[in-house]
Design a protein around this motif. Structure first.
Motif, PDB file in Angstrom:
ATOM      1  N   ASP A  14       0.836  -1.209   0.000  1.00 22.82           N
ATOM      2  CA  ASP A  14       0.000   0.000   0.000  1.00 22.82           C
ATOM      3  C   ASP A  14       0.871   1.259   0.000  1.00 22.82           C
ATOM      4  OD1 ASP A  14      -2.565  -1.403   2.214  1.00 22.82           O
ATOM      5  OD2 ASP A  14      -2.207  -1.605   0.049  1.00 22.82           O
ATOM      6  N   ASN A  15       1.901   1.244   0.863  1.00 20.84           N
ATOM      7  CA  ASN A  15       2.810   2.400   0.932  1.00 20.84           C
ATOM      8  C   ASN A  15       3.457   2.649  -0.427  1.00 20.84           C
ATOM      9  OD1 ASN A  15       2.274   2.447   3.677  1.00 20.84           O
ATOM     10  ND2 ASN A  15       4.169   1.416   4.246  1.00 20.84           N
ATOM     11  N   PHE A  16       3.872   1.547  -1.069  1.00 26.95           N
ATOM     12  CA  PHE A  16       4.551   1.643  -2.356  1.00 26.95           C
ATOM     13  C   PHE A  16       3.662   2.367  -3.369  1.00 26.95           C
ATOM     14  CE2 PHE A  16       7.493   0.890  -5.573  1.00 26.95           C
ATOM     15  CZ  PHE A  16       7.056   0.039  -6.580  1.00 26.95           C
ATOM     16  N   LYS A  17       2.385   1.975  -3.410  1.00 26.45           N
ATOM     17  CA  LYS A  17       1.471   2.603  -4.362  1.00 26.45           C
ATOM     18  C   LYS A  17       1.330   4.101  -4.077  1.00 26.45           C
ATOM     19  CE  LYS A  17      -1.098  -1.564  -5.440  1.00 26.45           C
ATOM     20  NZ  LYS A  17      -2.379  -2.056  -5.924  1.00 26.45           N
ATOM     21  N   GLN A  21       2.963   7.123  -6.562  1.00 28.44           N
ATOM     22  CA  GLN A  21       2.121   8.151  -7.184  1.00 28.44           C
ATOM     23  C   GLN A  21       2.587   9.554  -6.825  1.00 28.44           C
ATOM     24  OE1 GLN A  21      -2.130   7.428  -7.080  1.00 28.44           O
ATOM     25  NE2 GLN A  21      -1.660   6.303  -8.943  1.00 28.44           N
ATOM     26  N   GLY A  22       3.205   9.685  -5.653  1.00 31.45           N
ATOM     27  CA  GLY A  22       3.712  10.992  -5.259  1.00 31.45           C
ATOM     28  C   GLY A  22       4.976  11.360  -6.016  1.00 31.45           C
ATOM     29  N   LEU A  23       5.803  10.353  -6.279  1.00 33.00           N
ATOM     30  CA  LEU A  23       7.065  10.616  -6.976  1.00 33.00           C
ATOM     31  C   LEU A  23       6.861  10.654  -8.491  1.00 33.00           C
ATOM     32  CD1 LEU A  23       9.788   8.593  -5.037  1.00 33.00           C
ATOM     33  CD2 LEU A  23       9.538  11.054  -5.225  1.00 33.00           C
ATOM     34  N   PHE A  24       5.920   9.831  -8.974  1.00 33.31           N
ATOM     35  CA  PHE A  24       5.597   9.869 -10.390  1.00 33.31           C
ATOM     36  C   PHE A  24       4.426  10.829 -10.559  1.00 33.31           C
ATOM     37  CE2 PHE A  24       8.413   6.360 -10.393  1.00 33.31           C
ATOM     38  CZ  PHE A  24       8.840   6.154 -11.693  1.00 33.31           C
ATOM     39  N   ARG A  25       3.467  10.509 -11.395  1.00 31.61           N
ATOM     40  CA  ARG A  25       2.364  11.468 -11.556  1.00 31.61           C
ATOM     41  C   ARG A  25       1.012  10.786 -11.535  1.00 31.61           C
ATOM     42  NH1 ARG A  25       4.339  14.278 -16.996  1.00 31.61           N
ATOM     43  NH2 ARG A  25       4.691  12.089 -17.450  1.00 31.61           N
TER      44      ARG A  25
END
Ligand SMILES: Nc1ncnc2c1ncn2[C@@H]1O[C@H](COP(=O)(O)OP(=O)(O)OP(=O)(O)O)[C@@H](O)[C@H]1O
Ligand SMILES: Nc1ncnc2c1ncn2[C@@H]1O[C@H](COP(=O)(O)OP(=O)(O)OP(=O)(O)O)[C@@H](O)[C@H]1O
Ligand SMILES: [Mg+2]
Ligand SMILES: [Mg+2]
Lengths: 161, 165, 161, 165
Positions: A14-17, A21-25
């Motif tokens: 869950d953290n990874f997702k 999304q915060g680091l990508f877009r």
């Protein structure tokens, strides 16, 4: 032990997702999967990363910078499960473009409320994001010397070049 | 737990005793190629109990001792001390301030100290066991580790998960 | 064949020493040696690099940037023996500090009289050293698009940030 | 010999036919992470006759064909053309302008052209044999190759010397 691992795994996932999304877009997605869900304690772990609009078959098809950002997302995902008191990054920003360096430093700023961060870097944007800096020099002596660096002084010197 | 200071003496290129102080927030370490920035990271790893010399970019432990220059003879030992404030009682000890110290002589002898009292390497490693900054920490990251995660070299992803779980 | 190799080797070795001193500094020395001189066609090749004042036991003891600069010196040493019509560098400047990036670009400028150079980079100093640039973009489409980049425009945009 | 132009069509992220022109001197290629810069380098390698898919960051040759996006279906072939001016007569041919073209279909069929005339891969590889830009060229460099030189992985240093000798 299996339950403990599965619980940690699902939390990291869950953290990874979220971090990804915060680091990508917006629209970029990712996932973490056990290659053998029935054998969680031995199974290998698969990383899937899919920037919006792209269809990479494996993470190996991503670019150098995209791969680095994906690995960083995973490391932060693990960190969020059990925040270490301090994190050290040694020139991890080297493959990143300016926009991604800013995102990387923003997420560090968020987490810096919880942990201390030490960033070894050559990058001016990353330097601008620090609170304080240590400058290391060696001249010709082969012996390292350290001085605190005044960020203001650094900017002035920079504009003269 | 908050890192307060780091002292390096005789470790790799730090022939002179050098002290760093750390505050809350983000600290940058900058300087030209080869000046010693990654050596500082190695020193922190080593002080926390790192035993794998390849994680210290060295073939044998003796290579972490300052090996001399044309103008300066080599050191006989390397010594690194890390001081923490045990905020939130993360470290399993009653002390509020914890200083760990590691010393290694060219002879191969090693010494370890916890708040000035001689102890074993195991005592230092146990102190950090569940904090995320033990050996193979997911909190000390360089590009080589990024590669290992991407290639899943030697099941490195698994190791990270188990470190945190 | 042995003579041919030995001759090439000795020329590359001389080139290596020259280029290395140009990329590093006065007093920095290096050498190239066959591990088995009596068996030149099979022998491994040793690289010794010794920045002034330091005494590294192997090149593995050098820093990330020093190692990159050493490898670049060797590649240019080989290039000088038989200049290729064009050379492509893909983000090879990433581990280098500003001073070394300038040296790297200066040596490329010298060789660019003889060969074309294509430099893929994220680094502003390297960009400033190019004659012309192509900007590649992708937006959200997953399809690459290319436009020539006006260096002037880039500088103006940069100062606004 | 001077590189004049490069045309990429259907190769990796270059779904649209894209042409680059090259002049004397130093050309920069810039853009955000993942936009396609290294794909351009792969395209040049491939056009020069690269057969090792791992040097093209791919598991199989089919992966170099544009594999589609949500809004655009995948391509059926990849095609890359490189045009040179044969100054100094470096290339063993009478032509002053040389265009090599390589096309690869999803079916696995490959086509090769030299100035519009169909030829074999071997003919293209032979053309560049002694120029320094053949396969395993010391003139196309990325950090992965820098690492291989430093580790001397699979005798990579030896290979470079023999390429130039
Ligand atoms: N035991 C030792 N004694 C003396 N010097 C050493 C020792 N071990 C390593 N060094 C020196 O330390 C230098 C490397 O320092 P380090 O790796 O910290 O550089 P760095 O600041 O990280 O540079 P970069 O920006 O290129 O990564 C090398 O030049 C090396 O010769
Ligand atoms: N066959 C293919 N079809 C479509 N897209 C592809 C294909 N192969 C690779 N890509 C995409 O191309 C992108 C990688 O491009 P490339 O490696 O050239 O980036 P880059 O500009 O070098 O970035 P960086 O600065 O991070 O190195 C990846 O996002 C990948 O998904
Ligand atoms: Mg370093
Ligand atoms: Mg790239």
């Amino acid at each position: 032990a299996t339950d403990l691992f599965n619980q940690a795994f699902s939390q990291i996932r869950d953290n990874f997702k979220k971090v990804f999304q915060g680091l990508f877009r917006e629209g970029d997605t990712c996932d973490l999967q056990l290659t053998e869900p029935s054998n969680p304690l031995d199974s290998k772990i698969d990383i899937n990363a899919k920037p919006k609009g792209k269809r990479p078959l494996t993470i190996n098809q991503l670019s150098g910078g995209e791969k680095t950002l994906t690995a960083i997302s995973l490391l932060f995902a693990i960190y969020l499960l059990k925040p270490a008191p301090f994190c050290i990054f040694d020139e991890v920003d080297a493959p990143l473009d300016d926009a991604n360096i800013d995102k990387f430093n923003q997420i560090i700023r968020q987490f810096s409320a919880e942990s201390q961060f030490i960033l070894v870097t050559h990058n001016k944007r990353t330097m601008a994001a620090t609170n304080v800096m240590y400058g290391v020099t060696m001249e010709n002596t082969g012996v390292s010397k350290v001085l605190p660096v005044d960020l203001m002084a650094l900017n002035l010197a920079d504009e003269q070049n | 737990m908050q890192l307060k200071s780091l002292e390096i003496y005789g470790f790799k290129s730090f022939a002179d005793k050098t002290k760093f102080f750390f505050d809350k927030g983000i600290t940058g370490v900058v300087g030209p190629n080869g000046c010693g920035k990654s050596n500082i990271v190695d020193a922190i790893r080593w002080a926390l109990g790192e035993q794998k010399t390849k994680n210290l970019r060295s073939e044998k432990m003796e290579n972490i001792i300052f090996n001399g220059t044309e103008k300066r003879k080599r050191a006989n030992f390397a010594e690194v001390s890390l001081t923490f404030e045990n905020t939130k009682n993360i470290l399993p000890t009653d002390y509020h301030t914890v200083t760990i110290s590691r010393k290694f002589y060219r002879s191969g002898d090693g010494e370890y100290y916890l708040n000035g009292v001689a102890c074993r390497l195991k005592d230092i490693q146990n102190l950090f066991l569940d904090t995320g900054i033990g050996s193979d920490s997911y909190a000390i990251i360089e590009l080589k580790m990024v590669d290992e995660i991407l290639n899943d070299k030697e099941n490195s992803r698994r190791n990270l998960f188990e470190e945190a779980a």
